[in-house]
Design a protein around this motif. Sequence first.
Motif, PDB file in Angstrom:
ATOM      1  N   CYS A   1      13.900   5.337   3.378  1.00  0.00           N
ATOM      2  CA  CYS A   1      14.893   6.408   3.203  1.00  0.00           C
ATOM      3  C   CYS A   1      15.593   6.277   1.852  1.00  0.00           C
ATOM      4  O   CYS A   1      15.798   7.282   1.160  1.00  0.00           O
ATOM      5  N   LEU A   2      15.925   5.066   1.471  1.00  0.00           N
ATOM      6  CA  LEU A   2      16.552   4.835   0.170  1.00  0.00           C
ATOM      7  C   LEU A   2      15.587   5.200  -0.963  1.00  0.00           C
ATOM      8  O   LEU A   2      15.973   5.860  -1.937  1.00  0.00           O
ATOM      9  N   HIS A   3      14.336   4.813  -0.817  1.00  0.00           N
ATOM     10  CA  HIS A   3      13.312   5.115  -1.819  1.00  0.00           C
ATOM     11  C   HIS A   3      13.153   6.635  -1.991  1.00  0.00           C
ATOM     12  O   HIS A   3      13.113   7.142  -3.116  1.00  0.00           O
ATOM     13  N   VAL A   4      13.095   7.352  -0.867  1.00  0.00           N
ATOM     14  CA  VAL A   4      12.964   8.813  -0.911  1.00  0.00           C
ATOM     15  C   VAL A   4      14.209   9.438  -1.539  1.00  0.00           C
ATOM     16  O   VAL A   4      14.112  10.353  -2.371  1.00  0.00           O
ATOM     17  N   ALA A   5      15.380   8.942  -1.171  1.00  0.00           N
ATOM     18  CA  ALA A   5      16.630   9.477  -1.728  1.00  0.00           C
ATOM     19  C   ALA A   5      16.682   9.295  -3.246  1.00  0.00           C
ATOM     20  O   ALA A   5      17.059  10.212  -3.986  1.00  0.00           O
ATOM     21  N   VAL A   6      16.281   8.121  -3.710  1.00  0.00           N
ATOM     22  CA  VAL A   6      16.276   7.866  -5.154  1.00  0.00           C
ATOM     23  C   VAL A   6      15.245   8.759  -5.846  1.00  0.00           C
ATOM     24  O   VAL A   6      15.528   9.339  -6.905  1.00  0.00           O
ATOM     25  N   ALA A   7      14.066   8.890  -5.243  1.00  0.00           N
ATOM     26  CA  ALA A   7      13.029   9.751  -5.843  1.00  0.00           C
ATOM     27  C   ALA A   7      13.513  11.201  -5.938  1.00  0.00           C
ATOM     28  O   ALA A   7      13.340  11.855  -6.970  1.00  0.00           O
TER      29      ALA A   7
ATOM     30  N   GLY B   1      15.890  -2.226 -10.553  1.00  0.00           N
ATOM     31  CA  GLY B   1      16.059  -1.783  -9.169  1.00  0.00           C
ATOM     32  C   GLY B   1      14.788  -1.168  -8.614  1.00  0.00           C
ATOM     33  O   GLY B   1      14.416  -1.417  -7.460  1.00  0.00           O
ATOM     34  N   ALA B   2      14.109  -0.362  -9.424  1.00  0.00           N
ATOM     35  CA  ALA B   2      12.856   0.266  -8.983  1.00  0.00           C
ATOM     36  C   ALA B   2      11.795  -0.802  -8.708  1.00  0.00           C
ATOM     37  O   ALA B   2      11.083  -0.738  -7.698  1.00  0.00           O
ATOM     38  N   GLU B   3      11.697  -1.758  -9.610  1.00  0.00           N
ATOM     39  CA  GLU B   3      10.707  -2.826  -9.435  1.00  0.00           C
ATOM     40  C   GLU B   3      11.009  -3.638  -8.177  1.00  0.00           C
ATOM     41  O   GLU B   3      10.113  -3.924  -7.379  1.00  0.00           O
ATOM     42  N   ALA B   4      12.275  -3.973  -7.971  1.00  0.00           N
ATOM     43  CA  ALA B   4      12.665  -4.736  -6.782  1.00  0.00           C
ATOM     44  C   ALA B   4      12.384  -3.940  -5.510  1.00  0.00           C
ATOM     45  O   ALA B   4      11.875  -4.490  -4.522  1.00  0.00           O
ATOM     46  N   MET B   5      12.693  -2.647  -5.531  1.00  0.00           N
ATOM     47  CA  MET B   5      12.453  -1.820  -4.347  1.00  0.00           C
ATOM     48  C   MET B   5      10.968  -1.755  -4.020  1.00  0.00           C
ATOM     49  O   MET B   5      10.576  -1.879  -2.854  1.00  0.00           O
ATOM     50  N   HIS B   6      10.125  -1.587  -5.028  1.00  0.00           N
ATOM     51  CA  HIS B   6       8.694  -1.517  -4.768  1.00  0.00           C
ATOM     52  C   HIS B   6       8.172  -2.809  -4.144  1.00  0.00           C
ATOM     53  O   HIS B   6       7.394  -2.777  -3.196  1.00  0.00           O
ATOM     54  N   TRP B   7       8.608  -3.948  -4.669  1.00  0.00           N
ATOM     55  CA  TRP B   7       8.149  -5.223  -4.112  1.00  0.00           C
ATOM     56  C   TRP B   7       8.690  -5.433  -2.706  1.00  0.00           C
ATOM     57  O   TRP B   7       7.983  -5.961  -1.836  1.00  0.00           O
ATOM     58  N   MET B   8       9.915  -5.011  -2.442  1.00  0.00           N
ATOM     59  CA  MET B   8      10.456  -5.119  -1.082  1.00  0.00           C
ATOM     60  C   MET B   8       9.682  -4.223  -0.117  1.00  0.00           C
ATOM     61  O   MET B   8       9.462  -4.595   1.043  1.00  0.00           O
ATOM     62  N   LEU B   9       9.273  -3.054  -0.576  1.00  0.00           N
ATOM     63  CA  LEU B   9       8.457  -2.178   0.274  1.00  0.00           C
ATOM     64  C   LEU B   9       7.132  -2.857   0.634  1.00  0.00           C
ATOM     65  O   LEU B   9       6.713  -2.835   1.799  1.00  0.00           O
ATOM     66  N   TYR B  10       6.473  -3.461  -0.349  1.00  0.00           N
ATOM     67  CA  TYR B  10       5.227  -4.185  -0.061  1.00  0.00           C
ATOM     68  C   TYR B  10       5.468  -5.282   0.973  1.00  0.00           C
ATOM     69  O   TYR B  10       4.728  -5.411   1.951  1.00  0.00           O
ATOM     70  N   VAL B  11       6.498  -6.085   0.755  1.00  0.00           N
ATOM     71  CA  VAL B  11       6.790  -7.206   1.654  1.00  0.00           C
ATOM     72  C   VAL B  11       7.082  -6.711   3.068  1.00  0.00           C
ATOM     73  O   VAL B  11       6.568  -7.259   4.055  1.00  0.00           O
ATOM     74  N   LEU B  12       7.887  -5.655   3.180  1.00  0.00           N
ATOM     75  CA  LEU B  12       8.246  -5.164   4.502  1.00  0.00           C
ATOM     76  C   LEU B  12       7.081  -4.486   5.227  1.00  0.00           C
ATOM     77  O   LEU B  12       6.946  -4.616   6.446  1.00  0.00           O
ATOM     78  N   VAL B  13       6.235  -3.776   4.502  1.00  0.00           N
ATOM     79  CA  VAL B  13       5.055  -3.190   5.153  1.00  0.00           C
ATOM     80  C   VAL B  13       4.142  -4.314   5.637  1.00  0.00           C
ATOM     81  O   VAL B  13       3.642  -4.274   6.776  1.00  0.00           O
TER      82      VAL B  13
END
Length: 176
Positions: A152-158, A84-96
């Motif tokens: 927001c999801l990334h911050v909440a998980v962190a 999940g962490a790996e997927a979230m990081h790659w989605m953040l890159y793609v969306l930025v």
Amino acid sequence: MPGQLHYGATAKLLHWVIVALLAVQYPIGWLMPDIHPGQAPGAAMTFHISFGIVILVLIVARLIWRLTHPVAPESSLPPWQRLGAEAMHWMLYVLVLATTVSGWVFASFRGWAVSFFYMMPLPMLASDNAAAGKAIDGLHQAAEWSLLVLICLHVAVALTHLFIYRDHVMQRMLPK
């Protein structure tokens, strides 16, 4: 391709500078006045696009840095959390990337001659096209809202890792 256990100073610096720029970028984008056909973009749009270009350059640098300086996943996490962490990081890159590039293309489709912080003109990525501009504006808005939700999801998980699990996952990205 596992690498070091913690993010290095360069990765941390790029991460936190991008965070700060996004914290500036969102309010500028929301508060700037609408620009109607035939109107030239004002200072708010110039700064919005300029900060977007800086974010684009930094996220590309961050992506290259991540690919060339990998960090091993936190071994204490269950496999579903690591995935999940790996997927979230790659989605953040793609969306930025999607948000910044679509914003620049939108300005080009609108025919706006914009400059980088009033210092140098930015190249047009497309020619003036109202219909395409409307479509890319929709993509830009969808990307910006999707990015905000994911942030927001990334911050909440962190914060969950920091205050509930207390497993030192977040410390890997905090400055020392």
